[in-house]
Design an enzyme around this catalytic site. Structure first.
Site, PDB file in Angstrom:
ATOM      1  N   THR A 100       0.843  -1.191   0.000  1.00 30.33           N
ATOM      2  CA  THR A 100       0.000   0.000   0.000  1.00 30.33           C
ATOM      3  C   THR A 100       0.883   1.247   0.000  1.00 30.33           C
ATOM      4  OG1 THR A 100      -0.190   0.179   2.432  1.00 30.33           O
ATOM      5  CG2 THR A 100      -1.771  -1.251   1.282  1.00 30.33           C
TER       6      THR A 100
ATOM      7  N   SER B   9       5.003   5.980  -4.916  1.00 28.11           N
ATOM      8  CA  SER B   9       6.169   6.851  -4.828  1.00 28.11           C
ATOM      9  C   SER B   9       6.977   6.472  -3.594  1.00 28.11           C
ATOM     10  CB  SER B   9       5.747   8.332  -4.736  1.00 28.11           C
ATOM     11  OG  SER B   9       5.018   8.561  -3.539  1.00 28.11           O
ATOM     12  N   GLY B  10       8.162   7.065  -3.463  1.00 28.83           N
ATOM     13  CA  GLY B  10       8.946   6.981  -2.249  1.00 28.83           C
ATOM     14  C   GLY B  10       9.299   5.593  -1.781  1.00 28.83           C
TER      15      GLY B  10
ATOM     16  N   TYR C  90       1.023  12.074  14.843  1.00 28.42           N
ATOM     17  CA  TYR C  90       1.724  11.087  14.014  1.00 28.42           C
ATOM     18  C   TYR C  90       2.493  10.101  14.887  1.00 28.42           C
ATOM     19  CZ  TYR C  90       5.124   9.178  10.716  1.00 28.42           C
ATOM     20  OH  TYR C  90       5.899   8.333   9.968  1.00 28.42           O
TER      21      TYR C  90
END
Length: 266
Positions: free
Chosen positions: A13, A17-18, A155
């Site tokens: 998932t 990108s990255g 976070y």
């Protein structure tokens, strides 16, 4: 080393990108058929096409995992390629906010995107893994789960939740042939990070060359024992190993790939 991933189906998932893209690429290089997930068709398709151009196998699954409908769409697209053997819960995001700026709505949205999205994927794929007697669930966490900073508290807390749910899942899957583990990256050099460091380097006095900037940023912001930032491929390597049959005796583990940033012995 042959990781014995040929013929396995892997959903990563947040792999348009990255870090996620690096994981998808390496799993495909090792022989897995990869499902690239994202919300942008353009970016996800670009990653899948690059994998195919290198001789790998890749499909695309689009959808917003913060909703049940989006998760259903991703599951349907992923399963169209065959049963999913490997689930890498990588999708997530964060904002640089203070305790004052992070409102209850921000906390709620962050948990939806970083925690409940992964639960949705687990509930859609793990029951079939259990029935088949083999599977791998790998959750991407981070050192802030155990050593949080004062910044972006919403976070930090979701990382702790990701670690906790991954270990709980490992206990739930006892004796089934399905394992659940965590890979906890440190500070990783993705394009956005490099651009930011180059931008702020002059005011911080880190030097002019990239080598000077990276060393200055590492020493000031994320001190570690390697004196550099990690590379996406280094995280992908840990993920690929845990995804393989060779890692069958590892479950409920937190594999830190952070250059020694987190300095405890547990």
């Amino acid at each position: 080393m042959d990781l014995q991933l040929t013929g396995k189906h892997a959903l990563v998932t947040g792999s348009s990108s990255g870090l996620g893209a690096a994981m998808a690429r390496l799993l495909a290089t090792e022989g897995a058929q990869v499902i690239v997930h994202g919300r942008s068709e353009k970016r996800a398709t670009a990653v899948a096409e690059a994998i195919r151009a290198d001789g790998g196998k890749a499909d695309v699954a689009l959808g917003d995992l913060t909703t049940d409908e989006g998760a259903d769409a991703v599951a349907a697209a992923a399963l169209a390629a065959g049963p999913v053997d490997i689930l890498v819960n990588n999708a997530g995001a964060y904002k640089h906010l203070s305790w004052t700026d992070a409102t209850p709505d921000t906390w709620r949205e962050t948990y939806e995107g970083n925690v409940i999205s992964g639960v949705r994927m687990i509930q859609r794929f793990v029951p079939a893994m259990r029935e088949r007697g083999w599977g791998r669930v790998i959750t991407i966490g981070g050192g802030l789960a155990t050593q949080p900073l004062f910044q972006h508290p919403q976070y930090n807390a979701t990382l702790a939740a990701r670690h906790n749910l991954a270990v709980s899942l490992a206990r739930e899957l006892k004796g089934t042939g399905v394992t659940s583990n965590i890979v906890a990256p440190g500070a990783i050099l993705v394009d956005a990070v490099k651009d930011l460091l180059i931008e702020i380097a002059p005011e911080r006095g880190w030097g002019e060359t990239w080598e000077q900037i990276e060393l200055g940023a590492t020493n000031e912001l994320v001190p570690n024992d390697v004196d550099r930032l990690g590379r996406p491929e280094e995280i992908a390597t840990a993920v690929a190993f845990l995804a393989s049959p060779l890692a069958g005796y590892i479950s409920g583990a937190n594999i830190r790939v952070d250059g020694g940033t987190i300095r405890n012995v547990t």
